[in-house]
Write a protein that holds these residues in place. Sequence first.
Motif, short mmCIF file in Angstrom:
data_model
loop_
_atom_site.label_atom_id
_atom_site.label_comp_id
_atom_site.label_asym_id
_atom_site.label_seq_id
_atom_site.Cartn_x
_atom_site.Cartn_y
_atom_site.Cartn_z
N TYR A 23 5.63 35.84 -6.23
CA TYR A 23 5.36 35.43 -6.71
C TYR A 23 6.23 34.04 -7.13
N LEU A 84 7.03 40.42 -11.83
CA LEU A 84 7.33 41.31 -9.98
C LEU A 84 7.77 42.81 -10.24
N LEU A 95 5.91 40.59 0.44
CA LEU A 95 5.66 39.68 -0.69
C LEU A 95 7.20 38.26 -0.63
N LEU A 97 8.38 35.60 -2.78
CA LEU A 97 8.51 35.03 -3.71
C LEU A 97 9.02 33.90 -3.48
N PRO A 100 12.82 33.73 -7.52
CA PRO A 100 12.55 34.90 -7.87
C PRO A 100 13.36 35.10 -9.28
N THR A 125 11.28 35.77 0.82
CA THR A 125 11.93 34.77 0.37
C THR A 125 12.60 33.42 0.36
#
Length: 281
Positions: A23, A84, A95, A97, A100, A125
């Motif tokens: 992302y 997302l 994932l 990110l 985000p 993330t």
Amino acid sequence: MLGKLPQLAGEIRWGANVSVGYYAQQLDDLDERNEVIMELRRVAPSTATAGELRGFLARFLFTGDDVYKHVADLSGGEKGRLALAKLIYSRVNVLVLDEPTNHLDIPSRESLEEALDAYDGTIITISHDRYFLDRVATQILALDGEGRAEHYEGDYTEYHDWKAARRAAELSAKSEREKLAASKPAPREDLKGGRDAGAKAQGGKDSKRKKGRARDARAVEEEIAVAEKRLAALGGEMSTPGAARDAGRLARLNEEYTRTEERLRELYEEWERIVAEAASA
């Protein structure tokens, strides 16, 4: 990590069965010509029905006719939610990110957190949103900007509190070391000089008595060295993550630190008395 930039050093190796979804803040993976539901279908299996897609999009606050909006007409927050949704629906098991929650309002952020709570894979993330990290993160890797990294098992608030406690312990230990250093007795050479002068002035009997004092002084000095070493070790142990997370252990360490600190003061006072006695004898 994703091969978009070459690493400066070392090696990056993913497992054989790892499937990574990314992302990006720029949201450049969206085709603005598509409707929302068609954009999700890009990553859906061919057997997915419209009802299944609509149901999944509802989890990201796309309900009713919202699923037929064109991506180009979406707000920044809506595009973030759609990106997302695509990642999670694509069934990747990792994932990655990048900030985000940047484009999301509070309802959208809550929807994201709920979706990530239900996600079974690994999440990596980068975020400056401490509330989001508290909800999602189970480990923290903190980078200080100077090439150092710190790993902590827990959420952001736990990491922040542990770091603050460690800093406070370090400052307290430093302050105590400075206080103790200021009251630390003079080197033994001063005492030795006093003993030699007294011995010359008063003869063999006094010299024997002062030799007894010298043995006492050496014993005190040895005990001072042991206590100083133990105090430093306790200060270091109190600043570890394990001690910070164990209130009972931290209390025991703090109690021993206080006892050792008090004993060290007593030893310094005893040493100073020996110095004074030798100088006045």
